[in-house]
Design an enzyme around this catalytic site. Structure first.
Site, PDB file in Angstrom:
ATOM      1  N   ARG A  60       0.827  -1.213   0.000  1.00  0.00           N
ATOM      2  CA  ARG A  60       0.000   0.000   0.000  1.00  0.00           C
ATOM      3  C   ARG A  60       0.858   1.259   0.000  1.00  0.00           C
ATOM      4  O   ARG A  60       0.492   2.267  -0.609  1.00  0.00           O
ATOM      5  CB  ARG A  60      -0.930  -0.018   1.224  1.00  0.00           C
ATOM      6  CG  ARG A  60      -2.079  -1.031   1.061  1.00  0.00           C
ATOM      7  CD  ARG A  60      -2.652  -1.407   2.409  1.00  0.00           C
ATOM      8  NE  ARG A  60      -3.852  -2.229   2.340  1.00  0.00           N
ATOM      9  CZ  ARG A  60      -3.868  -3.555   2.116  1.00  0.00           C
ATOM     10  NH1 ARG A  60      -2.735  -4.212   1.906  1.00  0.00           N
ATOM     11  NH2 ARG A  60      -5.015  -4.216   2.093  1.00  0.00           N
TER      12      ARG A  60
ATOM     13  N   GLY B 178      -1.176 -12.056  -5.115  1.00  0.00           N
ATOM     14  CA  GLY B 178      -2.589 -11.711  -5.247  1.00  0.00           C
ATOM     15  C   GLY B 178      -2.844 -10.288  -4.784  1.00  0.00           C
ATOM     16  O   GLY B 178      -3.622  -9.545  -5.395  1.00  0.00           O
TER      17      GLY B 178
ATOM     18  N   ASP C 243      -4.209 -15.550   7.213  1.00  0.00           N
ATOM     19  CA  ASP C 243      -2.945 -16.099   6.696  1.00  0.00           C
ATOM     20  C   ASP C 243      -2.245 -17.007   7.709  1.00  0.00           C
ATOM     21  O   ASP C 243      -1.213 -17.596   7.398  1.00  0.00           O
ATOM     22  CB  ASP C 243      -2.007 -14.956   6.296  1.00  0.00           C
ATOM     23  CG  ASP C 243      -2.540 -14.184   5.090  1.00  0.00           C
ATOM     24  OD1 ASP C 243      -3.303 -14.769   4.295  1.00  0.00           O
ATOM     25  OD2 ASP C 243      -2.210 -12.993   4.954  1.00  0.00           O
TER      26      ASP C 243
ATOM     27  N   LYS D  72      -6.302 -19.012  -1.665  1.00  0.00           N
ATOM     28  CA  LYS D  72      -5.043 -18.317  -1.385  1.00  0.00           C
ATOM     29  C   LYS D  72      -3.989 -18.789  -2.393  1.00  0.00           C
ATOM     30  O   LYS D  72      -4.326 -19.329  -3.432  1.00  0.00           O
ATOM     31  CB  LYS D  72      -4.623 -18.558   0.065  1.00  0.00           C
ATOM     32  CG  LYS D  72      -5.583 -17.940   1.076  1.00  0.00           C
ATOM     33  CD  LYS D  72      -5.604 -16.425   0.950  1.00  0.00           C
ATOM     34  CE  LYS D  72      -6.640 -15.790   1.847  1.00  0.00           C
ATOM     35  NZ  LYS D  72      -6.814 -14.358   1.570  1.00  0.00           N
TER      36      LYS D  72
ATOM     37  N   ARG E 107       3.507 -19.977   2.670  1.00  0.00           N
ATOM     38  CA  ARG E 107       3.090 -20.221   4.062  1.00  0.00           C
ATOM     39  C   ARG E 107       2.960 -21.717   4.362  1.00  0.00           C
ATOM     40  O   ARG E 107       3.133 -22.130   5.506  1.00  0.00           O
ATOM     41  CB  ARG E 107       1.807 -19.458   4.383  1.00  0.00           C
ATOM     42  CG  ARG E 107       1.997 -17.949   4.266  1.00  0.00           C
ATOM     43  CD  ARG E 107       0.986 -17.141   5.008  1.00  0.00           C
ATOM     44  NE  ARG E 107       0.956 -15.777   4.481  1.00  0.00           N
ATOM     45  CZ  ARG E 107       1.831 -14.817   4.803  1.00  0.00           C
ATOM     46  NH1 ARG E 107       2.794 -15.055   5.665  1.00  0.00           N
ATOM     47  NH2 ARG E 107       1.740 -13.623   4.263  1.00  0.00           N
TER      48      ARG E 107
HETATM   49  C1  S3P Z   1      -4.275  -8.995   2.193  1.00  0.00           C
HETATM   50  C2  S3P Z   1      -5.512  -9.478   2.477  1.00  0.00           C
HETATM   51  C3  S3P Z   1      -5.797 -10.909   2.666  1.00  0.00           C
HETATM   52  C4  S3P Z   1      -4.531 -11.715   2.920  1.00  0.00           C
HETATM   53  C5  S3P Z   1      -3.409 -11.350   2.013  1.00  0.00           C
HETATM   54  C6  S3P Z   1      -3.087  -9.875   2.135  1.00  0.00           C
HETATM   55  C7  S3P Z   1      -4.113  -7.554   1.987  1.00  0.00           C
HETATM   56  O1  S3P Z   1      -6.422 -11.396   1.511  1.00  0.00           O
HETATM   57  O2  S3P Z   1      -4.791 -13.109   2.800  1.00  0.00           O
HETATM   58  O3  S3P Z   1      -2.250 -12.095   2.335  1.00  0.00           O
HETATM   59  O4  S3P Z   1      -2.965  -7.053   2.012  1.00  0.00           O
HETATM   60  O5  S3P Z   1      -5.136  -6.862   1.807  1.00  0.00           O
HETATM   61  P1  S3P Z   1      -8.020 -11.219   1.303  1.00  0.00           P
HETATM   62  O6  S3P Z   1      -8.310  -9.809   1.514  1.00  0.00           O
HETATM   63  O7  S3P Z   1      -8.341 -11.658  -0.087  1.00  0.00           O
HETATM   64  O8  S3P Z   1      -8.623 -12.112   2.333  1.00  0.00           O
END
Ligand code: S3P
Length: 444
Positions: A32, A99, A323, A350, A397
């Site tokens: 971010r 992701g 996580d 995930k 993980r």
């Molecule tokens: C994250 C949100 C989570 C988490 C990922 C990081 C983030 O995913 O599992 O490792 O930085 O917003 P989701 O929001 O899809 O649950």
């Protein structure tokens, strides 16, 4: 990151684990900071940025979009383009295994008149993107061929329409993508969440000068962003990642005689579900010296070897420890009695299907585990035979969780690939070895 040859590794009975240490910066906050730095005017300086493959891919992505991110001394700097100021990239942008990088960037790109092709590795290319693209399309984003998985090409627009959107799944990534799109859209964009998810996006948007309000009524929170706001370049300090600290804490709880302290860990309440659960299991885990750093709560975490008991982990707690379930499942295997974890649907999407991968890893090491719909039950007996080989499915993980298992099991535990650990926690092995953990390639 392109996937090199698999690098198997075994973990062997170790300990006691002892020492004081720090873990690298929080992954969510690092992504971010780079992205909002790119949208701000002027220079953003980031201290403690996580230098792992996922975040480096995001640094490259913002650079490709015209906001150069680079390291100078021990600080990262982003030269921002201002709200709506990102430029057309020359070629496809590679998000590797991330992701978070890919999904958040869809929202960042959406309010720009540019077209961006997004690619990723085999794991990322299987993950659902429709959940993000749906609301962004409702705002006016176009997706070539209406694809819902990477590789895909999106075309943004500087004339998106604001929306009010109720999250169908508790996902901070989805919430964040919509808020980022709303930042560059005239009017007010609202996200409604029924279950609280990590709130780093809201905190950081405010830190950069955006107007974001949150109001909770009847258990649902309405988060509203005022669009077309100008962000200003800022200083950001990234605290230690509690999701990385979780592996060290787990190891200390399981290896007899251990006593470790991890300094400067993020303890934002939307991220600390694991620590609540561990305390219920009877773990000797304490948060010391709680303070606020850079707009986020931070503490030192002390963890000592503990006799643990099985517990029931409620579904409502899942977003605050999403996580950490693979690590918790490993801990539960060493506890006395069953641990039941409900509400794990999101684990299936995930970096791998973590519900299946965790259950398979436990079974391979002589631990009785059952998956029942979205519930995982681990039958802990206080002792883990080990001796198994765990398939990690390109999931960092899963690799780290089962290496922790091997430090306390009767026979070594082998994971089939450790290469992906570099996506979130490149220092995992040296930090673990520094407190007394033993690994060996030979048994692989
Ligand atoms: C994250 C949100 C989570 C988490 C990922 C990081 C983030 O995913 O599992 O490792 O930085 O917003 P989701 O929001 O899809 O649950």
């Amino acid at each position: 990151m392109t996937h090199a040859d698999p690098a198997p590794l075994s973990a062997v009975a170790s300990g006691p684990l002892q020492g004081r240490l720090r873990v690298p910066g929080d992954k969510s906050i690092s992504h971010r900071a780079l992205m909002l730095g790119a949208l701000a005017t002027g220079r953003t300086r980031i201290r403690g940025l996580l230098e792992a493959a996922d975040v480096i891919d995001t640094a490259r992505a913002v650079t490709a979009l015209g906001a150069p991110a680079s390291k100078s001394g021990d600080t990262w700097e982003v030269l921002g383009r201002g709200t709506g100021g990102l430029a057309q990239p020359d070629g496809p942008i590679d998000f590797g295994n991330s992701g978070t990088g890919a999904r958040l960037m869809m929202g960042i790109v959406a309010p720009h008149d540019i077209s961006v092709s997004m690619i990723g590795d085999a794991s990322l290319s299987k993950r659902p993107m429709g959940r993000i693209l749906g609301p962004l399309k409702a705002m006016g984003l176009e997706v070539e061929g209406d694809r819902e998985q990477l590789p895909l090409t999106i075309r943004g627009s500087s004339r998106l329409a604001p929306i009010a959107y109720t999250l169908p799944v508790p996902s901070a990534q989805l919430k964040s993508a919509i808020l980022f799109a709303g930042l560059g859209t005239a009017g007010e964009t609202t996200v409604i969440e029924r279950e609280a998810t990590r709130d780093h996006t809201e905190r950081m948007l405010r830190h950069f000068g955006a107007e974001v309000t949150s109001a909770t009524e009847d258990g649902a929170t309405r988060i509203t962003i005022k669009g077309e706001a100008e962000l200003e370049g800022r200083e950001v300090t990234v605290p230690g990642d509690p999701s990385s600290a979780a592996f060290l804490v787990a190891a200390a709880l399981l290896v007899p005689g251990s006593d470790i302290t991890i300094e400067g860990v993020l303890v934002n309440p939307t991220r600390t579900g694991l620590y609540t659960t561990l305390q219920e299991m009877g773990a000797d885990v304490t948060l010391i010296n709680q303070r606020e750093e850079g707009g986020e709560p931070v503490a030192d975490i002390r963890a000592r070897y503990s006799e643990l008991k099985g517990v029931r982990v409620p579904a409502e707690r899942a977003p605050s420890m999403i996580d950490e379930y693979p690590a918790l499942a490993v801990i539960a295997a060493f506890a006395h009695g069953p641990t039941r974890m409900d509400g794990l649907a999101e684990l299936k999407v995930k970096e791998s299907d973590r519900l299946a991968a965790t259950a398979a890893g436990l079974t391979a090491n002589g631990v009785k585990a059952e998956v029942d719909g979205d519930t995982l039950i681990v039958h802990g007996t206080g002792r883990v035979p080990g001796g198994g080989r765990v398939a990690t499915h390109l999931d960092h993980r899963i690799a780290m969780s089962f290496l922790v298992m091997g430090l306390a099991s009767a026979a070594p535990v082998t994971v089939d690939d450790t290469a992906m650990i570099a996506t979130s926690f490149p220092e995992f092995r040296p930090l673990m070895e520094g407190i007394g953990a033993r690994f060996g390639e030979s048994a692989a």
